[in-house]
Enzyme design. Structure first.
Site, PDB file in Angstrom:
ATOM      1  N   MET B   9       0.872  -1.176   0.000  1.00  0.00           N
ATOM      2  CA  MET B   9       0.000   0.000   0.000  1.00  0.00           C
ATOM      3  C   MET B   9       0.909   1.226   0.000  1.00  0.00           C
ATOM      4  O   MET B   9       1.541   1.542   1.013  1.00  0.00           O
ATOM      5  CB  MET B   9      -0.894   0.006   1.238  1.00  0.00           C
ATOM      6  CG  MET B   9      -1.670  -1.304   1.438  1.00  0.00           C
ATOM      7  SD  MET B   9      -3.040  -1.149   2.614  1.00  0.00           S
ATOM      8  CE  MET B   9      -2.193  -0.788   4.133  1.00  0.00           C
ATOM      9  N   VAL B  14      10.387   3.613  -0.975  1.00  0.00           N
ATOM     10  CA  VAL B  14      10.588   2.366  -0.233  1.00  0.00           C
ATOM     11  C   VAL B  14       9.857   1.206  -0.927  1.00  0.00           C
ATOM     12  O   VAL B  14      10.411   0.109  -1.074  1.00  0.00           O
ATOM     13  CB  VAL B  14      10.125   2.505   1.238  1.00  0.00           C
ATOM     14  CG1 VAL B  14      10.253   1.167   1.969  1.00  0.00           C
ATOM     15  CG2 VAL B  14      10.944   3.575   1.948  1.00  0.00           C
ATOM     16  N   GLY B  15       8.654   1.453  -1.384  1.00  0.00           N
ATOM     17  CA  GLY B  15       7.897   0.407  -2.061  1.00  0.00           C
ATOM     18  C   GLY B  15       8.653  -0.125  -3.274  1.00  0.00           C
ATOM     19  O   GLY B  15       8.731  -1.345  -3.497  1.00  0.00           O
ATOM     20  N   THR B  16       9.215   0.796  -4.042  1.00  0.00           N
ATOM     21  CA  THR B  16      10.006   0.378  -5.200  1.00  0.00           C
ATOM     22  C   THR B  16      11.203  -0.459  -4.765  1.00  0.00           C
ATOM     23  O   THR B  16      11.536  -1.462  -5.397  1.00  0.00           O
ATOM     24  CB  THR B  16      10.479   1.623  -5.984  1.00  0.00           C
ATOM     25  OG1 THR B  16       9.335   2.421  -6.282  1.00  0.00           O
ATOM     26  CG2 THR B  16      11.187   1.234  -7.266  1.00  0.00           C
ATOM     27  N   ALA B  33      13.824 -18.487   3.448  1.00  0.00           N
ATOM     28  CA  ALA B  33      12.481 -18.520   4.054  1.00  0.00           C
ATOM     29  C   ALA B  33      11.810 -19.873   3.896  1.00  0.00           C
ATOM     30  O   ALA B  33      10.880 -20.205   4.630  1.00  0.00           O
ATOM     31  CB  ALA B  33      11.605 -17.432   3.427  1.00  0.00           C
ATOM     32  N   ARG B  45      -1.758   6.118  -6.106  1.00  0.00           N
ATOM     33  CA  ARG B  45      -2.783   6.955  -6.714  1.00  0.00           C
ATOM     34  C   ARG B  45      -2.506   7.131  -8.209  1.00  0.00           C
ATOM     35  O   ARG B  45      -3.367   6.956  -9.027  1.00  0.00           O
ATOM     36  CB  ARG B  45      -2.855   8.309  -5.994  1.00  0.00           C
ATOM     37  CG  ARG B  45      -4.283   8.619  -5.543  1.00  0.00           C
ATOM     38  CD  ARG B  45      -4.349   9.860  -4.680  1.00  0.00           C
ATOM     39  NE  ARG B  45      -3.719   9.642  -3.368  1.00  0.00           N
ATOM     40  CZ  ARG B  45      -3.531  10.610  -2.470  1.00  0.00           C
ATOM     41  NH1 ARG B  45      -3.900  11.855  -2.743  1.00  0.00           N
ATOM     42  NH2 ARG B  45      -2.978  10.346  -1.308  1.00  0.00           N
ATOM     43  N   GLU B 129      10.397  -3.284  11.631  1.00  0.00           N
ATOM     44  CA  GLU B 129      11.852  -3.104  11.592  1.00  0.00           C
ATOM     45  C   GLU B 129      12.237  -1.869  10.782  1.00  0.00           C
ATOM     46  O   GLU B 129      13.185  -1.156  11.137  1.00  0.00           O
ATOM     47  CB  GLU B 129      12.515  -4.358  11.005  1.00  0.00           C
ATOM     48  CG  GLU B 129      14.027  -4.338  10.966  1.00  0.00           C
ATOM     49  CD  GLU B 129      14.662  -4.302  12.353  1.00  0.00           C
ATOM     50  OE1 GLU B 129      15.061  -3.190  12.754  1.00  0.00           O
ATOM     51  OE2 GLU B 129      14.768  -5.349  13.010  1.00  0.00           O
ATOM     52  N   GLU B 190      14.373  17.239   2.881  1.00  0.00           N
ATOM     53  CA  GLU B 190      13.172  17.475   2.098  1.00  0.00           C
ATOM     54  C   GLU B 190      12.888  18.968   1.953  1.00  0.00           C
ATOM     55  O   GLU B 190      13.461  19.790   2.674  1.00  0.00           O
ATOM     56  CB  GLU B 190      11.986  16.773   2.768  1.00  0.00           C
ATOM     57  CG  GLU B 190      12.170  15.262   2.758  1.00  0.00           C
ATOM     58  CD  GLU B 190      10.989  14.528   3.374  1.00  0.00           C
ATOM     59  OE1 GLU B 190       9.846  14.876   3.061  1.00  0.00           O
ATOM     60  OE2 GLU B 190      11.226  13.610   4.173  1.00  0.00           O
ATOM     61  N   LYS B 205      11.127   7.560  16.338  1.00  0.00           N
ATOM     62  CA  LYS B 205      11.917   6.320  16.355  1.00  0.00           C
ATOM     63  C   LYS B 205      12.352   5.985  17.785  1.00  0.00           C
ATOM     64  O   LYS B 205      12.310   4.829  18.210  1.00  0.00           O
ATOM     65  CB  LYS B 205      13.132   6.466  15.449  1.00  0.00           C
ATOM     66  CG  LYS B 205      12.765   6.648  13.972  1.00  0.00           C
ATOM     67  CD  LYS B 205      13.953   7.178  13.167  1.00  0.00           C
ATOM     68  CE  LYS B 205      13.591   7.359  11.698  1.00  0.00           C
ATOM     69  NZ  LYS B 205      14.609   8.149  10.969  1.00  0.00           N
TER      70      LYS B 205
END
Lengths: 440, 440
Positions: B9, B14-16, B33, B45, B129, B190, B205
């Site tokens: 989602m 990070v998703g990439t 695993a 979106r 993590e 940023e 954190k």
């Protein structure tokens, strides 16, 4: 629920640490594990000494086999060390259906394949966080924390004794033999320090890390091992002038041709974090293709730091002893049926850069002849440091030190070039060769 | 066995990273695993941008809820960030029986209690993590690697942007505003850097680490937070002369009266390993009563380092999704029914040492008056550095800097002493106060 029952086979420094920490922090540990963890038996040949520590809080036996024979014991911790008896006991414990925790790097580096196979067949766990780098959770980080990565290389200061000696040699400009005696006096080195100073202990630990990083069997017999006994304080000083520190590193690296597995003194840039690990501390640098470079630092030995690692394993086993195999982390990080047979590279095929020190006659043409041999061999030079004769040998000396830093080349090529340089009449002593890694 | 099915989602940096690393290392990860892990859905979106990356290897949707609604998805990874929508989606995913992995420190630091309770009730895991220190396996080390210990304190460089800025200020002697612009140009900061430079990100954190170290609920609202915007390069220079570096640290400490939870600039001895962590790197020092001091270092942000941490969680969940609650590591390290209500200390009760810089009139008696106030307050002085007037203000100056390092005292006492010193007519500017930690 009844606390999980633990038996300690061997009750020396580490055993005492495990016992004391479990006693002191039992409430905290139970809050984490969800169940109490209790040492109910300990074995030590001299039972009186063990009895002094444990009092009436655990049963003391002289024979470790009494622990294995006790059906109430869920987990045995092997802290006897060495090969023969330890191996027998671990295999007997596995056969009896006990889970095993061990700090015995020598045993696992040499007999790991047999031991892990026996454990898998019996459906028990063999955990060994305490076998590498004491209290640092490096086994857990490699096996579980970095599972996303193709690990590229590991480089570690994994022997506190030798790092203490090297730190002292550098700080005080003293020679190896002098510092070794001091380390023995302070308890940082054992009466027989051979395993530490010859790099064997580091190679045991490196072998375990290499296996879990690359999914290969433990192959201690393939490791290249050099200790620090031939290191001279003059090399430490020259390295410093060139911006490097000398550390005893365990290095394992994945290359297209095979896996490097080597322990030796090594120049590393002084600005790297690991170059600044001093005294008896340990640190391991791990490079993975996704995560980049990570570092893990802490005490690599000692009663409670090593006890901390043993107890972490006890907590893991307490959680997972009722789980099935698929729910447990594989002993060597990779599934037993998914191990790789990538070979360990012979040292001649290892590619690295070098520091060379040549004791030469202080006369015209020496540098040209030496560099000519390197050029001919296709070895390119990164830096040259030529001392004034009188800086080295005193006023009127006719000898000097020639220091050369090379770029990367195969070890076999360097061996050949060194043999040629050594044959030059103007090269007056045995050439010193120390490998160099940038660890970038 | 069918690969475990993952839905991402949010599909930004990070998703990439998660997607690409899972694709590149799928064989290696499956070997560990014991089962494949496959991203079969991603939401963004702007679906066209996501489609460019994933091609036909996963279904792209605009609405993240389509992932939650898909019964084939076993684990959802929340990478949207922020509070409102992310919270709704995470709670909906839990309600749908999905396991959740998230890198969202803000969400968990503020709403963690509610989210973990919902997950426990539903019997699913929420793993995070990636929320702390990017690729460094610090959550695993704290929750599982150091379970033997009563953690005493944690001190971390856990925001790369501010560490980059401080490194540059020190290296180049530049002021904060100048370096911030440079960091923005280079992509280290940023466009709106407020969360980073004001210490809020670090406090998120730190809040998570504090909870899992001490077994207390997440209490972000109790954290003391100061950023680096008021730091002057002159203080960095003076600190250096006294043997210290200034870092933005997140510190959480167990004291007899309660838990310290604070983010602020801090002097630390230059010889400590963590003082030498430069640029955008992260490092966390953890002190436990058994293990002593350990340190964990690596990249704290970025596509693949953070992706590495997300995937480590996916592997853990793949192993344990069929396990029962007792076999899983509790979300906050301690069993939910064994949490402690130890309070977070108000800042006035925090005991630490201090660096003070006073701009004073260069006249007799100033030092006596300032040190008199400290003595009266019972604050003892460790070191004083008094500059010659013309070193600071140039030839003919009648002002100078007075630098004082103190020993430990309670913050409230220091506040009162500073107010008194500030009232002296010879103190010409606002007094600079930076806390100091030895981290020994």
């Amino acid at each position: 629920m009844k606390p999980i029952q633990v038996g300690l086979m061997g009750f020396g420094t580490v055993g005492t640490g495990v016992f004391n920490v479990l006693q002191r922090n039992q409430a905290e540990i139970k809050r984490r594990a969800g169940r109490g963890i209790e040492v109910s038996m300990v074995s030590r040949r001299n039972t009186a000494l063990a009895q002094e520590v444990v009092g009436d809080r655990a049963t003391v036996v002289a024979d470790a086999r009494a622990i294995i024979a006790n059906p109430d014991i869920d987990i045995v911790v092997e802290l006897i060390g060495g090969y023969d008896l330890a191996k027998e006991l671990v295999l007997e414990a596995i056969a009896a259906g006990k889970h095993v925790v061990t700090a015995n790097k020598a045993l696992l580096a040499v007999h790991g394949t047999e031991i892990f196979a026996a454990a898998s067949a019996k459906g028990v766990m063999v955990a060994f966080e305490a076998a590498v780098a004491g209290g640092i959770p490096i086994i857990k980080s490699l096996r579980e924390g970095l599972t996303a990565n193709r690990i590229q290389w590991i480089a570690g200061i994994i022997n506190g004794t030798t790092n203490f000696i090297l730190s002292e040699m550098r700080d005080k400009g003293l020679d190896f033999e002098v510092v070794l005696k001091e380390a023995q006096r302070l308890g940082y080195a054992e009466a027989d320090p051979t395993f530490d100073i010859e790099g064997v202990d580091a190679a045991h630990k490196l072998t375990l890390m290499s296996a879990i990083a690359f999914g290969v069997p433990v192959q201690f017999d393939k490791a290249h091992i050099e200790g620090i006994t031939k290191l001279s304080s003059v090399d430490i000083k020259y390295a410093e002038q060139l911006g490097y520190r000398i550390k005893l590193l365990g290095i394992t690296k994945r290359t297209p041709k095979g896996i490097e597995l080597r322990v030796h003194p090594c120049l590393i840039p002084a600005k790297r974090l690991i170059a600044n690990v001093e005294g008896a501390m340990n640190a391991v640098v791990v490079n993975g293709d996704a995560v980049g470079t990570t570092l893990y630092y802490g005490k690599g030995a000692g009663s409670e730091p090593t006890g901390s690692a043993v107890i972490a394993d006890l907590v893991d086993i307490t959680r997972l002893h009722t789980a099935d195999a698929a729910q447990r982390v594989p002993h060597l990080a990779f599934q037993p049926d998914a191990m790789s047979d990538t070979p360990v590279l012979p040292m001649g095929d290892v590619v690295t850069s070098y520091y060379l020190r040549l004791r030469v006659a202080d006369e015209a043409g020496v540098l040209a002849r030496v560099t000519g041999i390197l050029a001919e061999a296709g070895i390119s030079i990164d830096a040259v440091l030529q001392r004034e004769a009188d800086e080295v040998g005193g006023e009127g000396s006719t000898q000097t030190d020639l220091i050369i830093l090379t770029h990367d080349c195969a070890e076999a090529k360097m061996d050949a070039a060194i043999a040629q340089m050594q044959a030059l009449p103007t090269v007056l002593q045995s050439i010193t060769r120390i490998r160099k890694e940038e660890l970038a």
